[in-house]
Design an enzyme around this catalytic site. Structure first.
Site, PDB file in Angstrom:
ATOM      1  N   GLU A 413      26.661  50.211  37.244  1.00 29.11           N
ATOM      2  CA  GLU A 413      27.902  50.269  36.383  1.00 29.11           C
ATOM      3  C   GLU A 413      28.065  51.545  35.649  1.00 29.11           C
ATOM      4  OE1 GLU A 413      29.152  47.152  33.819  1.00 29.11           O
ATOM      5  OE2 GLU A 413      29.048  45.458  35.533  1.00 29.11           O
TER       6      GLU A 413
HETATM    7  C1  BGC Z   1      30.961  44.309  32.634  1.00 28.95           C
HETATM    8  C2  BGC Z   1      32.184  44.566  33.209  1.00 28.95           C
HETATM    9  C3  BGC Z   1      33.119  45.209  32.191  1.00 28.95           C
HETATM   10  C4  BGC Z   1      32.502  46.367  31.288  1.00 28.95           C
HETATM   11  C5  BGC Z   1      33.427  47.176  30.431  1.00 28.95           C
HETATM   12  C6  BGC Z   1      30.424  45.271  31.833  1.00 28.95           C
HETATM   13  O1  BGC Z   1      29.026  45.032  31.083  1.00 28.95           O
HETATM   14  O2  BGC Z   1      29.844  43.797  33.645  1.00 28.95           O
HETATM   15  O3  BGC Z   1      32.640  43.601  33.674  1.00 28.95           O
HETATM   16  O4  BGC Z   1      34.355  45.646  32.713  1.00 28.95           O
HETATM   17  O5  BGC Z   1      31.421  46.045  30.792  1.00 28.95           O
HETATM   18  O6  BGC Z   1      33.622  46.382  29.483  1.00 28.95           O
END
Ligand code: BGC
Length: 569
Positions: A413
């Protein structure tokens, strides 16, 4: 003479190797702003991510059970504007369209999560397997593979079956370890022939702290200073159990990898020459990333967590530390259970030492004895907590390399948001964020950090947990006002596409033209979006007005006919 030439040759070769291996990068130097032109290793994997509750919708369709997020979001006052993920992006129905978007971007992987209660409505495998839910994920995986996109599957992105929360207290209870393992096994059994990259948990820090300490997230418990540690303890054990089960039962046949996705900010000392600040910043990271990574790589909690929580528990008059203890058997059971580390990263904090005297109240935050600060000059386009500080990313990656023996990493992410009301598809700030963060990632790769892939968060705007739909992380804008939830590309789609097709940042001239070109295309998308209320209006005309008028016409004609017939008789 031949010897001298040989020696000179070797020296030159060493110098060249040093430069190409990134010898020009020293991450401890305060080199925070320079841009590096170059490309990623061949085969580097580019992807986007999503999660079930944030995008699927279809919350009570086709036999799905309730999750803790369904229940939490339906309670008044928990989510901004009392929004819910009931329909969200309708991803459950639109996954084919979404895969087309991914194909256009030429992505190598897609990270999504399986909703546990969609396939096991009561949470328990022994009770009922919902074949319609299995079919949905199976079709999604097949279509991804047909499209040459590798599925990266998260087993737990926060949506615990509500039954398990009500009956057992969710992650507060050790029985979750076994139930999660059964659910994971079902996924390996049904999807494991096609899925090779598994992530057990997404961001267990958030599950523990926001779910059980602050209560901002489901299940909304506020068990200050103890519940979060207990939840984390069970999550670590659950991860390890799933890894061992896979290792014993599935690995030889399916040849997949089991990882976990940990999210962490970087913590930079306010004053690097002050030892107390340096230690506070390290503590910040150990309480964040190390809480989970250290047991999984080294078999126990970070020494600094044991020391601080233990000492404070003693001062509070407790007989034992609020931080649970791993037995010697458990230590060897959890150690080494990460085939790859998923890393989520968004932002950075400055950190300084700050004492929280006992009597201040138990809490995870007080246990750390530190204060977090931000630089008001850091760009802050969307979410309140998310400042763009690209150099922190490289430091975090190097920290992982140094602390955990240079493990294989997938960035699971990374991305940035904007506020709901911002309907400008020319998202300059996001292009800037990706450009700089991905560049720091490239520098980290040149530092020798073993990163295999990058996942932009997220494909679509989605349900942003307690913030509802008020923050948008998507590369694609979703018009939530329209019941069809149409997707519109933001400029960053074009920009990310360029990074993918060049596998990095080939040259200054080229990279500088990307943003300009992306902005050229987004103004036409802006016009499309502006016209969208009209589309909604037209739908109302076709779906409501036209059928009503037709029915009325038929009725009137019938009455008219009867009237004529009567007159004839
Ligand atoms: C989460 C996501 C979220 C993002 C932004 C991350 O830690 O896994 O689901 O959209 O944070 O808040």
């Amino acid at each position: 003479r031949a010897g001298t030439m040989l020696r000179t040759g070797i020296r030159l070769l060493a110098l060249a190797l040093c430069v190409s291996a990134g010898g020009d990068f020293d991450w401890t130097k305060n080199e925070k702003t320079s841009f590096y032109y170059g490309t990623f290793p061949t085969g580097f994997s580019w992807g986007v991510g999503s999660s079930a509750y944030q995008t699927e919708g279809a919350w009570n369709t086709d036999g799905k059970g309730m999750s803790i997020w369904d229940v939490f979001a339906h309670k008044k006052g928990k989510i901004s504007s009392n929004e819910t993920g009931d329909s969200s992006c309708e991803g459950y129905y639109k996954f084919k369209d979404d895969i087309n978007l991914m194909k256009e971007m030429k992505l190598s992987h897609y990270r999504f999560s399986v909703s546990w209660p969609r396939i096991l409505p009561s949470g328990l495998r022994s009770e009922h397997v919902n074949e319609k839910g299995i079919r949905y994920y199976s079709d999604l995986i097949d279509l991804l593979l047909d499209s040459k996109i590798t599925p990266v599957v998260t087993l737990y992105h926060w949506d615990l079956p509500q039954v398990l929360q009500e009956k057992y207290g969710g992650w507060q209870n050790a029985s979750m370890v076994g139930y999660f393992n059964e659910f994971a096994n079902l996924c390996f059994e049904r999807f494991g022939n096609r899925v090779k990259l598994w992530i057990t948990f997404n961001n267990p820090w958030s599950i523990s702290v926001e779910g059980y300490e602050t209560g901002e997230h489901a299940p909304g418990l506020r068990t200050r200073g103890s519940g979060a540690y207990k939840a984390a303890h069970h999550i670590i054990k659950a991860h390890a159990k799933v890894w061992h089960t896979y290792d014993m039962k599935w690995r030889s046949k399916q040849k997949g990898l089991i990882g976990i996705s940990l999210t962490a900010d970087w913590g930079e000392p306010v004053d690097v020459s002050n030892q107390r600040d340096v230690e506070a910043a390290e503590r910040y990271i150990h309480f964040y990333l190390g809480w989970f990574a250290t047991p999984l790589f080294h078999g126990d909690y970070p020494a600094v967590m044991k020391e601080y929580i233990g000492r404070k528990s003693g001062q509070q008059g407790l007989g034992a530390s609020r931080l649970p203890v791993f037995s010697p058997q458990e230590k060897s059971y959890v150690r080494g259970t990460v085939d790859f580390l998923g890393l989520g990263h968004y932002t950075t904090r400055y950190v300084t030492q700050k004492n929280y005297p006992s009597g201040f109240g138990d809490s995870y935050f007080a246990d750390r004895d530190l204060a977090e600060l931000v630089d008001p000059k850091w760009p802050d386009p969307g979410s309140e907590w998310l400042y763009s500080v690209p150099w922190g990313f490289r430091r975090l990656l190097n920290f992982v390399k140094a602390q955990y023996g240079n493990p294989m990493i997938y960035v699971t992410e990374n991305g940035v948001s904007e506020k709901m009301l911002c309907t400008d598809l020319c998202d300059d700030w996001r292009m800037q964020y990706f450009r700089e963060y991905i560049n720091e990632l490239l520098k980290a790769v040149r530092d020798g950090v073993n990163v295999k892939g990058y996942t932009a968060w997220s494909l679509l705007d989605g349900f942003e947990w307690d913030e509802g739909f008020s923050e948008r992380f998507g590369l694609y804008f979703v018009d939530f006002r329209n019941k069809n939830k149409p997707r519109f590309p933001k400029a960053s789609v074009q920009f990310y596409k360029r990074i993918i097709s060049s596998n990095g940042f080939p040259s200054q001239r080229e990279v500088e033209s990307w943003k300009r070109k992306a902005v050229e295309t987004c103004s036409s998308s802006n016009q499309l979006l502006a016209a969208d209320p009209l589309i909604g209006h037209m739908e109302m005309v076709t779906e409501i007005v036209v059928p009503t008028v037709c029915t009325l016409c038929i009725l009137l004609s019938a009455v008219f006919f009867m009237f004529l017939l009567r007159r004839r008789l």
